[in-house]
Design a protein around this motif. Sequence first.
Motif, PDB file in Angstrom:
ATOM      1  N   GLY A 287       0.784  -1.349  -0.071  1.00 24.86           N
ATOM      2  CA  GLY A 287      -0.011   0.171   0.152  1.00 24.86           C
ATOM      3  C   GLY A 287       0.920   1.272   0.103  1.00 24.86           C
ATOM      4  N   SER A 288       2.137   1.245  -0.543  1.00 20.30           N
ATOM      5  CA  SER A 288       2.934   2.239  -0.544  1.00 20.30           C
ATOM      6  C   SER A 288       2.659   2.999  -1.592  1.00 20.30           C
ATOM      7  CB  SER A 288       4.365   1.921  -0.198  1.00 20.30           C
ATOM      8  OG  SER A 288       4.535   1.095   0.813  1.00 20.30           O
ATOM      9  N   VAL A 289       3.027   4.319  -1.611  1.00 18.83           N
ATOM     10  CA  VAL A 289       2.873   5.155  -2.990  1.00 18.83           C
ATOM     11  C   VAL A 289       4.382   5.397  -3.556  1.00 18.83           C
ATOM     12  CG1 VAL A 289       2.747   7.759  -3.558  1.00 18.83           C
ATOM     13  CG2 VAL A 289       1.132   6.654  -1.932  1.00 18.83           C
ATOM     14  N   ALA A 290       4.619   5.385  -4.837  1.00 18.90           N
ATOM     15  CA  ALA A 290       5.520   5.878  -5.687  1.00 18.90           C
ATOM     16  C   ALA A 290       5.486   7.137  -5.771  1.00 18.90           C
ATOM     17  CB  ALA A 290       5.552   5.010  -7.078  1.00 18.90           C
ATOM     18  N   VAL A 291       6.627   7.838  -5.334  1.00 19.18           N
ATOM     19  CA  VAL A 291       6.867   9.365  -5.435  1.00 19.18           C
ATOM     20  C   VAL A 291       7.681   9.613  -6.705  1.00 19.18           C
ATOM     21  CG1 VAL A 291       7.340  11.595  -4.493  1.00 19.18           C
ATOM     22  CG2 VAL A 291       6.218   9.724  -3.198  1.00 19.18           C
ATOM     23  N   LEU A 292       7.390  10.061  -7.775  1.00 12.97           N
ATOM     24  CA  LEU A 292       8.201  10.357  -8.719  1.00 12.97           C
ATOM     25  C   LEU A 292       8.747  11.813  -8.815  1.00 12.97           C
ATOM     26  CD1 LEU A 292       5.983   8.716 -11.685  1.00 12.97           C
ATOM     27  CD2 LEU A 292       7.544   7.607  -9.959  1.00 12.97           C
ATOM     28  N   LEU A 293      10.207  11.806  -9.296  1.00  9.92           N
ATOM     29  CA  LEU A 293      10.682  13.094  -9.134  1.00  9.92           C
ATOM     30  C   LEU A 293      11.375  13.157 -10.395  1.00  9.92           C
ATOM     31  CD1 LEU A 293      12.167  12.101  -5.477  1.00  9.92           C
ATOM     32  CD2 LEU A 293      10.150  13.698  -5.983  1.00  9.92           C
ATOM     33  N   PRO A 294      10.725  13.829 -11.153  1.00  9.00           N
ATOM     34  CA  PRO A 294      11.200  14.289 -12.487  1.00  9.00           C
ATOM     35  C   PRO A 294      12.308  15.008 -12.534  1.00  9.00           C
ATOM     36  CG  PRO A 294       8.890  14.901 -12.493  1.00  9.00           C
ATOM     37  CD  PRO A 294       9.279  14.107 -11.190  1.00  9.00           C
ATOM     38  N   GLY A 295      12.314  16.080 -11.520  1.00 10.80           N
ATOM     39  CA  GLY A 295      13.442  17.182 -11.566  1.00 10.80           C
ATOM     40  C   GLY A 295      14.752  16.746 -11.287  1.00 10.80           C
ATOM     41  N   ALA A 296      14.878  15.521 -10.407  1.00 10.22           N
ATOM     42  CA  ALA A 296      16.228  15.168 -10.352  1.00 10.22           C
ATOM     43  C   ALA A 296      16.698  14.130 -11.475  1.00 10.22           C
ATOM     44  CB  ALA A 296      16.126  14.079  -9.056  1.00 10.22           C
ATOM     45  N   TYR A 297      15.673  13.531 -12.073  1.00 16.45           N
ATOM     46  CA  TYR A 297      15.725  12.630 -13.324  1.00 16.45           C
ATOM     47  C   TYR A 297      16.375  13.611 -14.464  1.00 16.45           C
ATOM     48  CZ  TYR A 297      14.499  10.105 -17.425  1.00 16.45           C
ATOM     49  OH  TYR A 297      14.458   9.758 -18.706  1.00 16.45           O
ATOM     50  N   TYR A 298      15.716  14.885 -14.356  1.00 17.95           N
ATOM     51  CA  TYR A 298      16.234  15.655 -15.577  1.00 17.95           C
ATOM     52  C   TYR A 298      17.438  16.260 -15.261  1.00 17.95           C
ATOM     53  CZ  TYR A 298      16.179  20.433 -17.767  1.00 17.95           C
ATOM     54  OH  TYR A 298      16.560  21.361 -18.409  1.00 17.95           O
ATOM     55  N   THR A 299      17.858  16.850 -14.028  1.00 20.89           N
ATOM     56  CA  THR A 299      19.006  17.499 -13.574  1.00 20.89           C
ATOM     57  C   THR A 299      20.002  16.438 -13.691  1.00 20.89           C
ATOM     58  OG1 THR A 299      17.786  18.999 -12.140  1.00 20.89           O
ATOM     59  CG2 THR A 299      20.243  18.650 -11.866  1.00 20.89           C
ATOM     60  N   LEU A 300      19.936  15.275 -13.400  1.00 18.81           N
ATOM     61  CA  LEU A 300      20.940  14.312 -13.445  1.00 18.81           C
ATOM     62  C   LEU A 300      21.130  13.757 -14.786  1.00 18.81           C
ATOM     63  CD1 LEU A 300      20.982  12.396 -10.320  1.00 18.81           C
ATOM     64  CD2 LEU A 300      22.301  14.498 -10.735  1.00 18.81           C
ATOM     65  N   ARG A 301      20.418  14.306 -15.789  1.00 18.09           N
ATOM     66  CA  ARG A 301      20.177  13.657 -17.228  1.00 18.09           C
ATOM     67  C   ARG A 301      20.296  12.139 -17.238  1.00 18.09           C
ATOM     68  NH1 ARG A 301      24.170  17.505 -20.940  1.00 18.09           N
ATOM     69  NH2 ARG A 301      25.727  16.876 -19.357  1.00 18.09           N
ATOM     70  N   GLN A 302      19.474  11.615 -16.609  1.00 16.13           N
ATOM     71  CA  GLN A 302      19.234  10.078 -16.392  1.00 16.13           C
ATOM     72  C   GLN A 302      18.523   9.791 -17.772  1.00 16.13           C
ATOM     73  OE1 GLN A 302      17.787  10.395 -12.036  1.00 16.13           O
ATOM     74  NE2 GLN A 302      18.683   8.168 -12.499  1.00 16.13           N
ATOM     75  N   THR A 303      18.837   8.350 -18.067  1.00 15.06           N
ATOM     76  CA  THR A 303      18.216   8.031 -19.400  1.00 15.06           C
ATOM     77  C   THR A 303      17.090   6.830 -19.215  1.00 15.06           C
ATOM     78  OG1 THR A 303      20.042   6.469 -19.455  1.00 15.06           O
ATOM     79  CG2 THR A 303      20.124   8.324 -20.725  1.00 15.06           C
ATOM     80  N   GLN A 304      17.199   6.462 -17.871  1.00 16.09           N
ATOM     81  CA  GLN A 304      15.979   5.358 -17.546  1.00 16.09           C
ATOM     82  C   GLN A 304      15.060   6.075 -16.652  1.00 16.09           C
ATOM     83  OE1 GLN A 304      17.745   1.522 -16.544  1.00 16.09           O
ATOM     84  NE2 GLN A 304      15.851   1.190 -15.117  1.00 16.09           N
ATOM     85  N   PRO A 305      13.830   6.264 -17.338  1.00 21.51           N
ATOM     86  CA  PRO A 305      12.623   6.845 -16.520  1.00 21.51           C
ATOM     87  C   PRO A 305      12.149   5.541 -15.502  1.00 21.51           C
ATOM     88  CG  PRO A 305      11.964   6.477 -18.651  1.00 21.51           C
ATOM     89  CD  PRO A 305      13.490   5.958 -18.605  1.00 21.51           C
ATOM     90  N   PRO A 306      11.382   6.142 -14.553  1.00 19.46           N
ATOM     91  CA  PRO A 306      10.788   5.182 -13.719  1.00 19.46           C
ATOM     92  C   PRO A 306       9.725   4.426 -14.580  1.00 19.46           C
ATOM     93  CG  PRO A 306      10.209   7.412 -12.837  1.00 19.46           C
ATOM     94  CD  PRO A 306      10.979   7.473 -14.307  1.00 19.46           C
TER      95      PRO A 306
END
Length: 418
Positions: A287-306
């Motif tokens: 029953g846990s929520v997944a908190v998505l944080l697109p600002g960190a993904y964008y800033t670190l220029r990550q390539t694998q989205p959740p």
Amino acid sequence: MIRETHDWDCVWIGANLATMRAGERAYGAMRDAALAVKGERIVWIGSALEARSRVASQPVRSFDASGMWITPGLIDCHTHLVYAGNRAGEFEQRLLGVSYEQIARSGGGIQSTVDATRNASHEALLSSALTRARALSAEGVTTIEIKSGYGLDLDTEARMLAVAREIATHLPLSVRTTYLGLHALPREFAHDRRGFVERVSGPWLEAVAAAGLADAVDAFCESIAFSTQESEQYLRAAQALGLPIHLHAGQLSDMGATELAARFEALSADHLEYVDEHGASALAHAGSVAVLLPGAYYTLRQTQPPPVALLRQAGVPMAVATDNNPGTSPCSSILLMLNMACTLFGLTTEEALAGATRVAAQALGMLEDRGTLELGKRADLALWRIAQPAELCYGLGVNPCLGVVHGGVFHGGRVVQP
Ligand code: NIG
Ligand code: FE
């Protein structure tokens, strides 16, 4: 329940309401509607027509909200917005190709913000945090979660949490504080990891809890931070004190942090770029929520989205937050995060808005009290000059917020006063 108008302190008439109630389609929208408030609570929701006729027979303070949209006040359920200094130099380094992990391992990153924060006065911390919180408030945010984690000694962690609580006395915002005890290993414990984890999980946590400074705990469970065993020791101690749990999980690698969060029935597991179907189904069962944080993904220029499709399929509710922090997400715009959650992660506009209202409330354990427009809930509202709710996700650097109502009280300059 019928409420007479003499039970109303005020009523907002003529607005379109995006109620965001669970199980409803199309934002739970009600057009040409009205919403009445008594004290801090929503006491009546109905048609504008009916509200007008009640108001005509029994005068009550009424606001003309014709043509506006009203949503629940937005909730930013994951921030680190109390800190000193900034990391623009690190940003330049990363642009030259140095990675976030390399910077962290060489003593920069979080460590450099810890140095600045330890040296900052209460007043300096409060003033910079208020600037960031004010920007969120101007975009319709009425509840924020704020983590410590840039002190890493008891005194500075407690100071950060006290500053976080104080924000609520200056702005129309409710603040939930989180003791992020395990964020990075401070320099003075470089040769004594065990000693640090022992202190955080023992006397420091007890002191923070006894002082009533934290509503929850969090840990950075990651290759460059703390192992699942170390995190577990801390979470177990927090659980014994009855403190709810959040966990930074799967941001840079999958080391089982998501499953750990699920084992502790965490309110939320946050980041989740690296999570597989086992992690997703564990979260769903817990029953846990997944908190998505697109600002960190964008800033670190990550390539694998959740893996949004996987989370959706498993039935894990998804929240969206700013992760406001100086290293990975120097961002004070929740609306930009809604946009990025759609564009970078593939959420629908309705999922994104739910992620910063209903699901964000769930991530903070506050869904009974806020996050949707429903009778009995707190009258925390955001008022918008928009023609349809999707506009809240569509713009980049666009702020159509006209003001907020926080606990029944209107704040904002852009709405015509009654
Ligand atoms: O959520 N991942 C750990 N904590 C923050 C970053 C903190 C920092 O770099 O200062 C985050 O991304
Ligand atoms: Fe974070």
